[in-house]
Design a protein around this motif. Structure first.
Motif, PDB file in Angstrom:
ATOM      1  N   TRP A 103     -22.682  45.315   3.065  1.00 48.62           N
ATOM      2  CA  TRP A 103     -21.832  44.231   2.458  1.00 48.62           C
ATOM      3  C   TRP A 103     -22.572  43.134   2.720  1.00 48.62           C
ATOM      4  CZ3 TRP A 103     -18.791  40.286   4.671  1.00 48.62           C
ATOM      5  CH2 TRP A 103     -18.226  39.541   3.784  1.00 48.62           C
ATOM      6  N   VAL A 104     -22.581  42.025   2.040  1.00 51.65           N
ATOM      7  CA  VAL A 104     -23.433  40.623   2.131  1.00 51.65           C
ATOM      8  C   VAL A 104     -22.550  39.394   2.075  1.00 51.65           C
ATOM      9  CG1 VAL A 104     -25.281  39.219   1.257  1.00 51.65           C
ATOM     10  CG2 VAL A 104     -25.654  41.758   1.144  1.00 51.65           C
ATOM     11  N   ARG A 105     -22.639  38.729   2.790  1.00 52.48           N
ATOM     12  CA  ARG A 105     -22.115  37.458   2.573  1.00 52.48           C
ATOM     13  C   ARG A 105     -22.911  36.222   2.816  1.00 52.48           C
ATOM     14  NH1 ARG A 105     -19.099  34.204   7.394  1.00 52.48           N
ATOM     15  NH2 ARG A 105     -18.290  32.396   6.251  1.00 52.48           N
ATOM     16  N   LEU A 106     -22.789  35.204   1.565  1.00 55.33           N
ATOM     17  CA  LEU A 106     -23.800  34.068   1.677  1.00 55.33           C
ATOM     18  C   LEU A 106     -23.283  32.918   2.457  1.00 55.33           C
ATOM     19  CD1 LEU A 106     -23.535  33.914  -2.297  1.00 55.33           C
ATOM     20  CD2 LEU A 106     -25.373  35.019  -0.703  1.00 55.33           C
ATOM     21  N   VAL A 107     -24.171  32.368   3.147  1.00 54.63           N
ATOM     22  CA  VAL A 107     -24.036  31.484   4.019  1.00 54.63           C
ATOM     23  C   VAL A 107     -24.704  30.033   3.568  1.00 54.63           C
ATOM     24  CG1 VAL A 107     -24.645  30.636   6.568  1.00 54.63           C
ATOM     25  CG2 VAL A 107     -24.265  32.890   5.903  1.00 54.63           C
ATOM     26  N   PRO A 108     -23.950  28.999   3.449  1.00 52.43           N
ATOM     27  CA  PRO A 108     -24.539  27.663   3.020  1.00 52.43           C
ATOM     28  C   PRO A 108     -25.023  27.107   4.056  1.00 52.43           C
ATOM     29  CG  PRO A 108     -22.214  27.440   3.566  1.00 52.43           C
ATOM     30  CD  PRO A 108     -22.556  28.802   3.602  1.00 52.43           C
ATOM     31  N   LEU A 109     -26.334  27.055   4.075  1.00 53.63           N
ATOM     32  CA  LEU A 109     -27.344  26.687   5.347  1.00 53.63           C
ATOM     33  C   LEU A 109     -27.713  25.066   5.094  1.00 53.63           C
ATOM     34  CD1 LEU A 109     -29.875  29.614   5.827  1.00 53.63           C
ATOM     35  CD2 LEU A 109     -27.633  29.166   7.045  1.00 53.63           C
ATOM     36  N   ARG A 110     -26.392  24.455   5.383  1.00 51.95           N
ATOM     37  CA  ARG A 110     -26.793  22.997   5.191  1.00 51.95           C
ATOM     38  C   ARG A 110     -27.432  22.624   6.708  1.00 51.95           C
ATOM     39  NH1 ARG A 110     -25.081  19.629   0.796  1.00 51.95           N
ATOM     40  NH2 ARG A 110     -24.006  21.000  -0.527  1.00 51.95           N
ATOM     41  N   PRO A 111     -28.243  21.496   6.605  1.00 48.47           N
ATOM     42  CA  PRO A 111     -28.924  21.133   8.146  1.00 48.47           C
ATOM     43  C   PRO A 111     -27.815  20.435   8.816  1.00 48.47           C
ATOM     44  CG  PRO A 111     -29.541  19.634   6.290  1.00 48.47           C
ATOM     45  CD  PRO A 111     -28.711  20.754   5.675  1.00 48.47           C
ATOM     46  N   LEU A 112     -28.124  20.551  10.237  1.00 51.58           N
ATOM     47  CA  LEU A 112     -27.162  19.921  11.087  1.00 51.58           C
ATOM     48  C   LEU A 112     -27.804  18.890  11.902  1.00 51.58           C
ATOM     49  CD1 LEU A 112     -24.510  20.065  13.103  1.00 51.58           C
ATOM     50  CD2 LEU A 112     -25.474  21.718  14.453  1.00 51.58           C
ATOM     51  N   VAL A 117     -21.888   8.970   3.588  1.00 49.99           N
ATOM     52  CA  VAL A 117     -20.753   9.384   2.650  1.00 49.99           C
ATOM     53  C   VAL A 117     -21.053  10.814   2.208  1.00 49.99           C
ATOM     54  CG1 VAL A 117     -20.401   7.244   1.645  1.00 49.99           C
ATOM     55  CG2 VAL A 117     -22.015   8.579   0.428  1.00 49.99           C
ATOM     56  N   GLY A 118     -22.196  11.414   2.519  1.00 51.83           N
ATOM     57  CA  GLY A 118     -22.544  13.069   2.249  1.00 51.83           C
ATOM     58  C   GLY A 118     -22.202  13.701   3.412  1.00 51.83           C
ATOM     59  N   ALA A 143     -19.495  23.150  11.764  1.00 50.70           N
ATOM     60  CA  ALA A 143     -20.605  22.804  10.961  1.00 50.70           C
ATOM     61  C   ALA A 143     -20.621  23.722   9.721  1.00 50.70           C
ATOM     62  CB  ALA A 143     -21.642  22.542  11.788  1.00 50.70           C
ATOM     63  N   HIS A 144     -20.265  24.987  10.046  1.00 50.80           N
ATOM     64  CA  HIS A 144     -20.358  26.022   9.142  1.00 50.80           C
ATOM     65  C   HIS A 144     -19.255  25.828   7.992  1.00 50.80           C
ATOM     66  CE1 HIS A 144     -20.579  29.883   7.015  1.00 50.80           C
ATOM     67  NE2 HIS A 144     -19.668  30.148   7.490  1.00 50.80           N
ATOM     68  N   GLY A 145     -18.144  25.664   8.605  1.00 54.14           N
ATOM     69  CA  GLY A 145     -16.993  25.412   7.697  1.00 54.14           C
ATOM     70  C   GLY A 145     -17.000  24.069   6.658  1.00 54.14           C
ATOM     71  N   ILE A 146     -17.679  22.984   7.182  1.00 55.20           N
ATOM     72  CA  ILE A 146     -17.913  21.610   6.616  1.00 55.20           C
ATOM     73  C   ILE A 146     -18.840  22.028   5.440  1.00 55.20           C
ATOM     74  CG2 ILE A 146     -19.003  19.537   6.641  1.00 55.20           C
ATOM     75  CD1 ILE A 146     -17.400  19.306   9.369  1.00 55.20           C
ATOM     76  N   ALA A 147     -20.080  22.787   5.758  1.00 50.29           N
ATOM     77  CA  ALA A 147     -21.098  23.222   4.856  1.00 50.29           C
ATOM     78  C   ALA A 147     -20.461  23.954   3.560  1.00 50.29           C
ATOM     79  CB  ALA A 147     -22.022  24.198   5.371  1.00 50.29           C
ATOM     80  N   GLN A 148     -19.176  24.871   4.051  1.00 51.69           N
ATOM     81  CA  GLN A 148     -18.785  25.585   2.810  1.00 51.69           C
ATOM     82  C   GLN A 148     -17.982  24.490   1.752  1.00 51.69           C
ATOM     83  OE1 GLN A 148     -16.469  28.241   4.951  1.00 51.69           O
ATOM     84  NE2 GLN A 148     -17.783  29.784   4.705  1.00 51.69           N
ATOM     85  N   ASN A 149     -17.827  23.352   1.961  1.00 52.61           N
ATOM     86  CA  ASN A 149     -17.664  22.187   1.153  1.00 52.61           C
ATOM     87  C   ASN A 149     -18.543  21.348   0.798  1.00 52.61           C
ATOM     88  OD1 ASN A 149     -14.530  22.583   1.486  1.00 52.61           O
ATOM     89  ND2 ASN A 149     -14.915  22.025   3.827  1.00 52.61           N
ATOM     90  N   GLY A 150     -19.882  21.892   0.994  1.00 48.91           N
ATOM     91  CA  GLY A 150     -20.934  21.031   0.255  1.00 48.91           C
ATOM     92  C   GLY A 150     -21.397  19.833   1.226  1.00 48.91           C
ATOM     93  N   ARG A 151     -20.918  19.709   2.497  1.00 48.24           N
ATOM     94  CA  ARG A 151     -21.528  18.725   3.389  1.00 48.24           C
ATOM     95  C   ARG A 151     -22.155  18.968   4.628  1.00 48.24           C
ATOM     96  NH1 ARG A 151     -18.201  14.274   1.677  1.00 48.24           N
ATOM     97  NH2 ARG A 151     -18.535  13.328   3.428  1.00 48.24           N
ATOM     98  N   SER A 152     -22.918  18.000   4.966  1.00 43.86           N
ATOM     99  CA  SER A 152     -23.654  18.327   6.145  1.00 43.86           C
ATOM    100  C   SER A 152     -22.884  17.712   7.490  1.00 43.86           C
ATOM    101  CB  SER A 152     -25.019  17.729   6.185  1.00 43.86           C
ATOM    102  OG  SER A 152     -25.731  18.602   5.264  1.00 43.86           O
TER     103      SER A 152
END
Length: 250
Positions: free
Chosen positions: A39-48, A71-72, A100-109
């Motif tokens: 099973w695979v889960r995608l991870v939004p790897l936004r920079p921290l 603002v981003g 930070a991971h949860g915030i990345a899921q909303n498209g933000r760093s």
């Protein structure tokens, strides 16, 4: 009667196999894969981004203005969750990676301002949940740092031993963290502009630009066939009604 300790729950586990089966990074880390069932889960790897400095360097001071400027991003003083350190310093640091991971899921760093150093994050199990970690130093001359720390109210517990430790920490940071921005040589607004420009450069360099690119949009056929395809309009409708009633209950 002696009992066998339970196996700890993995930070990110397989929803098919259960909490005892942790997911493992795959490829460039943008996917976590179950070693048992695949099973695979995608991870939004936004920079921290981490703005580091000794106590008294001015990190907390710049947070409100930096948050307005970027603002981003979501910008935090890491002391916001300091109560979690009662569970251990690694638990506290891991919590920020999960946030930070949860915030990345909303498209933000995420930008963290505090005393967390990169090496303290790299070894945590939750490190796999975020993209590249960029750090910069917020600094000031030693005599200014001492003056600021001694001017703090008594409840902060800033004794001479604490001051000496912060001076040592500041010296270590100067040798290990770059770029560096001075909170003494410039006005606060200028420092904010400098840090914001550094964060922005992290967005647009080759690796970061790839990691924050918008995901491919699903085709009409893919969207229609997805089991949750019709949930979006329903949730949006409920949210509008809830906001109009100023309540969060459906």
């Amino acid at each position: 009667m002696q009992t066998t300790p339970e196996k700890p729950v993995e930070v990110e586990f397989c929803l098919q196999c259960g909490p005892g089966t942790g997911l493992r990074p795959r490829g460039d880390g943008s996917q976590l894969r179950c070693p048992r069932c695949g099973w695979v889960r995608l991870v939004p790897l936004r920079p921290l981004f981490v703005v580091i400095g000794a106590s008294g360097a001015g990190k907390t001071t710049i947070v409100p203005a930096l948050a307005r400027k970027l603002v981003g991003c979501e910008v935090f003083d890491v002391d916001l969750t300091l109560h979690i350190a009662a569970l251990g310093w690694d638990a506290w640091r891991a919590t920020w990676l999960q946030i930070a991971h949860g915030i990345a899921q909303n498209g933000r760093s995420t930008v963290l301002c505090g005393t967390i150093t990169p090496d303290q994050l790299e070894t945590l199990p939750t490190r796999q949940l975020v993209g590249p970690i960029h750090s910069c130093l917020l600094d000031c001359p030693d005599d200014v740092l001492v003056e600021r720390l001694r001017a703090r109210p008594p409840w902060r517990g800033t004794d001479e031993d604490f001051v000496a430790r912060q001076l040592g920490f500041a010296a270590w940071l100067r040798d290990h963290i770059e770029p560096s921005f001075s909170s003494y040589a410039c006005e606060p607004a200028t420092v904010v502009d400098q840090v914001a420009a550094w964060v922005t450069s992290g967005w647009i360099d080759g690796s970061a630009a790839r990691l924050i690119r918008s995901p491919r949009r699903a085709t009409g056929r893919e969207s229609a066939s997805h089991p949750f395809a019709r949930m979006g309009p329903t949730v949006r409708s409920w949210a509008r009604k809830a906001l109009s009633r100023q309540t969060v209950f459906p």
